[in-house]
Design an enzyme around this catalytic site. Structure first.
Site, PDB file in Angstrom:
ATOM      1  N   GLU A   7     -25.964  -1.460 -19.121  1.00 43.04           N
ATOM      2  CA  GLU A   7     -26.636  -2.739 -19.270  1.00 43.04           C
ATOM      3  C   GLU A   7     -26.921  -3.019 -20.747  1.00 43.04           C
ATOM      4  OE1 GLU A   7     -26.599  -4.625 -16.903  1.00 43.04           O
ATOM      5  OE2 GLU A   7     -27.466  -3.904 -15.032  1.00 43.04           O
TER       6      GLU A   7
ATOM      7  N   ASP B 283     -23.608 -10.546 -18.428  1.00 47.31           N
ATOM      8  CA  ASP B 283     -24.440 -10.210 -19.589  1.00 47.31           C
ATOM      9  C   ASP B 283     -23.724  -9.274 -20.561  1.00 47.31           C
ATOM     10  OD1 ASP B 283     -24.408  -7.902 -18.105  1.00 47.31           O
ATOM     11  OD2 ASP B 283     -26.575  -7.778 -17.795  1.00 47.31           O
TER      12      ASP B 283
ATOM     13  N   ASP C  49     -18.343   4.478 -11.994  1.00 52.44           N
ATOM     14  CA  ASP C  49     -19.788   4.492 -11.761  1.00 52.44           C
ATOM     15  C   ASP C  49     -20.074   4.623 -10.275  1.00 52.44           C
ATOM     16  OD1 ASP C  49     -18.968   1.894 -11.016  1.00 52.44           O
ATOM     17  OD2 ASP C  49     -19.627   1.056 -12.916  1.00 52.44           O
TER      18      ASP C  49
ATOM     19  N   HIS D  31     -22.154  -6.348 -19.759  1.00 53.12           N
ATOM     20  CA  HIS D  31     -22.144  -4.918 -19.461  1.00 53.12           C
ATOM     21  C   HIS D  31     -20.766  -4.456 -19.010  1.00 53.12           C
ATOM     22  CE1 HIS D  31     -23.109  -6.113 -15.135  1.00 53.12           C
ATOM     23  NE2 HIS D  31     -22.186  -5.192 -14.946  1.00 53.12           N
TER      24      HIS D  31
END
Length: 261
Positions: free
Chosen positions: A143, A136, A67, A138
């Site tokens: 996300e 979370d 990324d 991801h």
């Protein structure tokens, strides 16, 4: 999905570096997908030590970025291009030509996303993709509620992710970009082997949701349940909320040696 519980981050790094070394012996020109952040550093350090000791030849290896921030110039010290060159490519003694990644400073970001997806396919696909996991759930910058079939695309970061990453920007969240290019979950799942490393108690809930929870877009990492060769390496703290931890320890202790990582 195989879950391997190790004592600490260093042990996890050694285990994964050994797996990468074994891959490179079988396929010297393997395309390795790398992640950024603090979690994978023990992997890169252990692999670099093996290279310097002459235990593995990485001269033909190729490196693929997972990324990238949108809007940071390529030379910015916290652009992921700079981070991967600094933490992976240079320590391993590889040429910058061995490295590929998306263009986060492109004028046409959507075109850059599509071009990177096509470049990965043209390169023969990723042989081993190293992943971290967010608090979370991801992976990459997919996300919560990202499509499980998503391709490389632009994403808007959650405030929690920006807070988590502010430590790389001197603690100033205002310096953390709002947008990123990330390989999509569908793109990530095309890698031949997925290896997720998680350490620390802060990742325990996300790890439990990934491994033992339902397949759900609210925990993007749960998509690893769909992959035929996914390995989750966690330290004791990150494994602390796994209900089947004892079973995972038992299966790994009795794993046939020929299977490798």
């Amino acid at each position: 999905m195989e879950v391997v519980i190790v004592q600490d981050a260093e042990a996890g790094g050694e285990l994964i570096a050994r797996g990468i070394a074994d891959l490179l012996r079988r396929k010297p020109g393997a395309l390795l997908g790398v992640a950024t952040g603090s979690t994978p550093l023990p992997v890169y350090e252990a692999l670099t030590a093996r290279v310097r000791a002459g235990a593995v030849d990485v001269s033909r290896a190729r490196i693929a970025q997972l990324d990238e921030y949108v809007g940071l110039p390529a030379g910015h010290p916290e652009s992921y291009r700079s981070v991967v060159l600094r933490e992976v490519v240079e320590p391993l003694g590889l040429s910058p030509d061995s490295f590929m990644g998306p263009d986060g400073s492109a004028e046409d970001v959507q075109a850059a996303c599509e071009a990177y997806d096509a470049a990965l396919a043209a390169a023969g696909g990723v042989d081993l993709q190293l992943l971290g996991i967010g608090t979370d759930g991801h992976i990459g910058f997919n996300e919560p509620c990202s499509s499980l079939a998503s391709r490389t695309r632009i994403k808007t970061l959650t405030e929690q992710t920006r807070v988590d990453n502010a430590r790389f920007f001197g603690g100033d969240i205002a310096q953390v970009p709002h947008h990123v290019i990330t390989q999509g979950i569908g793109t990530i799942l095309e890698a031949r082997h997925l290896v997720l490393l998680a350490t620390g108690e802060g990742k325990a809930e996300a790890v439990a949701a990934t491994v033992e929870g339902p397949l759900a877009a609210v925990c993007p990492a749960s998509a690893l349940q769909l992959h035929p060769h996914a390995t989750v390496v966690v330290d004791e703290a990150a494994a602390s909320k796994l209900k089947l931890a004892d079973y995972f320890r038992h299966t790994y202790a009795n794993k046939p040696a020929w299977q490798g990582l």
